[in-house]
Design a protein around this motif. Structure first.
Motif, PDB file in Angstrom:
ATOM      1  N   ASP A  61       1.799 -98.419   0.474  1.00  0.00           N
ATOM      2  CA  ASP A  61       2.888 -99.310   0.899  1.00  0.00           C
ATOM      3  C   ASP A  61       3.595 -98.828   2.155  1.00  0.00           C
ATOM      4  O   ASP A  61       4.647 -99.334   2.501  1.00  0.00           O
ATOM      5  N   THR A  62       3.018 -97.852   2.829  1.00  0.00           N
ATOM      6  CA  THR A  62       3.648 -97.298   4.014  1.00  0.00           C
ATOM      7  C   THR A  62       3.016 -97.890   5.267  1.00  0.00           C
ATOM      8  O   THR A  62       1.810 -97.961   5.387  1.00  0.00           O
ATOM      9  N   GLN A  63       3.862 -98.321   6.164  1.00  0.00           N
ATOM     10  CA  GLN A  63       3.389 -98.829   7.444  1.00  0.00           C
ATOM     11  C   GLN A  63       4.127 -98.092   8.540  1.00  0.00           C
ATOM     12  O   GLN A  63       5.251 -97.654   8.363  1.00  0.00           O
TER      13      GLN A  63
END
Length: 73
Positions: A61-63
């Protein structure tokens, strides 16, 4: 009952089910993400694990963009 899988790479033993890395009879403390990366690499021994695969598996879920150091001239 499912069989527990232990990975041995002397002098270490990796126990994913109990989230432990052992060196001999001593448990080595690892942060959760560090342990997850180690598990991923050990589970895919002999195969190329890309950065994208690691990011998708461990940080799904990391951008964000990578910061690269600027070269001084």
């Amino acid at each position: 009952m499912p069989q527990r899988q232990l990975f041995v790479f002397t002098p270490f033993r990796l126990d994913p089910a109990n989230e432990r890395l052992w060196q001999g009879d001593r448990a080595l403390p690892l942060r959760p993400k560090t342990f997850a990366v180690l598990c991923r690499l050990v589970e895919h021994t002999g195969a190329l694990v890309t950065k994208q695969e690691l990011l998708g598996a461990i940080w799904p879920d990391t951008q964000g963009a990578e910061a690269l150091p600027k070269k001084s001239i």
